[in-house]
Design a protein around this motif. Structure first.
Motif, PDB file in Angstrom:
ATOM      1  N   PRO A   1      10.112  -0.465  -3.255  1.00  0.00           N
ATOM      2  CA  PRO A   1       9.314  -0.776  -4.448  1.00  0.00           C
ATOM      3  C   PRO A   1       8.604  -2.127  -4.397  1.00  0.00           C
ATOM      4  CG  PRO A   1      11.660  -0.827  -4.959  1.00  0.00           C
ATOM      5  CD  PRO A   1      11.542  -0.340  -3.550  1.00  0.00           C
ATOM      6  N   GLN A   2       8.935  -2.983  -3.437  1.00  0.00           N
ATOM      7  CA  GLN A   2       8.271  -4.277  -3.302  1.00  0.00           C
ATOM      8  C   GLN A   2       6.936  -4.177  -2.569  1.00  0.00           C
ATOM      9  OE1 GLN A   2       9.613  -6.971  -4.871  1.00  0.00           O
ATOM     10  NE2 GLN A   2      11.095  -5.479  -5.583  1.00  0.00           N
ATOM     11  N   ILE A   3       6.673  -3.008  -1.954  1.00  0.00           N
ATOM     12  CA  ILE A   3       5.464  -2.798  -1.153  1.00  0.00           C
ATOM     13  C   ILE A   3       4.606  -1.721  -1.814  1.00  0.00           C
ATOM     14  CG2 ILE A   3       4.573  -2.103   1.109  1.00  0.00           C
ATOM     15  CD1 ILE A   3       6.065  -4.771   1.145  1.00  0.00           C
ATOM     16  N   ALA A   4       3.303  -1.999  -1.934  1.00  0.00           N
ATOM     17  CA  ALA A   4       2.369  -1.069  -2.580  1.00  0.00           C
ATOM     18  C   ALA A   4       1.701  -0.170  -1.544  1.00  0.00           C
ATOM     19  CB  ALA A   4       1.298  -1.843  -3.337  1.00  0.00           C
ATOM     20  N   GLU A   5       1.317   1.006  -1.986  1.00  0.00           N
ATOM     21  CA  GLU A   5       0.525   1.927  -1.166  1.00  0.00           C
ATOM     22  C   GLU A   5      -0.925   1.463  -1.238  1.00  0.00           C
ATOM     23  OE1 GLU A   5       1.168   5.919  -2.593  1.00  0.00           O
ATOM     24  OE2 GLU A   5       3.241   5.957  -1.871  1.00  0.00           O
ATOM     25  N   ARG A   6      -1.250   0.466  -0.419  1.00  0.00           N
ATOM     26  CA  ARG A   6      -2.564  -0.173  -0.488  1.00  0.00           C
ATOM     27  C   ARG A   6      -2.995  -0.640   0.891  1.00  0.00           C
ATOM     28  NH1 ARG A   6      -3.715  -5.971  -3.435  1.00  0.00           N
ATOM     29  NH2 ARG A   6      -5.860  -6.178  -2.749  1.00  0.00           N
ATOM     30  N   PHE A   7      -4.316  -0.643   1.104  1.00  0.00           N
ATOM     31  CA  PHE A   7      -4.840  -1.261   2.321  1.00  0.00           C
ATOM     32  C   PHE A   7      -6.154  -1.942   2.016  1.00  0.00           C
ATOM     33  CE2 PHE A   7      -7.147   2.801   2.779  1.00  0.00           C
ATOM     34  CZ  PHE A   7      -8.412   2.365   3.143  1.00  0.00           C
TER      35      PHE A   7
ATOM     36  N   ALA B   1     -13.417  -3.399   2.269  1.00  0.00           N
ATOM     37  CA  ALA B   1     -12.922  -2.278   1.473  1.00  0.00           C
ATOM     38  C   ALA B   1     -11.510  -2.559   0.986  1.00  0.00           C
ATOM     39  CB  ALA B   1     -12.945  -0.997   2.287  1.00  0.00           C
ATOM     40  N   ASN B   2     -11.197  -1.980  -0.163  1.00  0.00           N
ATOM     41  CA  ASN B   2      -9.888  -2.102  -0.777  1.00  0.00           C
ATOM     42  C   ASN B   2      -9.535  -0.721  -1.324  1.00  0.00           C
ATOM     43  OD1 ASN B   2      -7.563  -3.064  -2.067  1.00  0.00           O
ATOM     44  ND2 ASN B   2      -8.689  -3.751  -3.859  1.00  0.00           N
ATOM     45  N   ALA B   3      -8.341  -0.231  -1.000  1.00  0.00           N
ATOM     46  CA  ALA B   3      -7.956   1.103  -1.452  1.00  0.00           C
ATOM     47  C   ALA B   3      -6.470   1.144  -1.786  1.00  0.00           C
ATOM     48  CB  ALA B   3      -8.266   2.134  -0.378  1.00  0.00           C
ATOM     49  N   TYR B   4      -6.116   1.992  -2.742  1.00  0.00           N
ATOM     50  CA  TYR B   4      -4.698   2.158  -3.064  1.00  0.00           C
ATOM     51  C   TYR B   4      -4.466   3.446  -3.840  1.00  0.00           C
ATOM     52  CZ  TYR B   4      -6.195  -0.113  -7.459  1.00  0.00           C
ATOM     53  OH  TYR B   4      -6.839  -0.461  -8.622  1.00  0.00           O
TER      54      TYR B   4
END
Length: 134
Positions: free
Chosen positions: A40-46, A56-59
């Motif tokens: 839970p400390q890490i987001a599904e994001r790049f 670019a930014n995505a999540y």
């Protein structure tokens, strides 16, 4: 402060380098992104960096209203600007239900800078009022 640290570490080292995808951002830096199920400390994001710039930014969108409220409250605790408030309408909309979703933002102006080999965003920006006079 953490965002500035990331900018200072990543961006200068990427000038002239190949495109770089930075994945697994901290959830604290991604208040609207879903957390990884196993951490839970890490987001599904790049983010995609090219030539030292974020292009670019995505999540994956956070669609849990309880978790979203907790994150908004945590942001308020650390906010210097006391005028901030929780977006109650957004949280309420999540309570009605939101299917899994994701988003991708591409900086077309930054991409144009790279493709046209321009040193400044002012040279490619679409809004003429922001171009230098003369």
């Amino acid at each position: 402060q953490l965002v500035r640290l990331i900018e200072q570490v990543f961006e200068p080292k990427m000038k002239g380098q190949k495109p770089l995808f930075v994945v697994d951002y901290w959830t604290e830096l991604s208040p609207l992104a879903k957390s990884k199920p196993d951490n839970p400390q890490i987001a599904e994001r790049f983010e995609l960096f090219i030539g030292g710039m974020e292009v670019a930014n995505a999540y994956s969108e956070l669609n849990d209203p309880i978790e979203q409220r907790k994150r908004f409250e945590a942001q308020l605790e650390g906010a210097k600007d006391r005028a901030r408030v929780i977006d109650e309408a957004f949280v309420e909309a999540l309570e009605y239900g939101m299917p899994p979703a994701g988003g991708l933002g591409v900086g077309i102006d930054r991409l144009a800078m790279l493709l046209l080999d321009q040193p400044s965003i002012k040279d490619v920006i679409l809004f003429p009022l922001l171009k230098p006079q003369g």
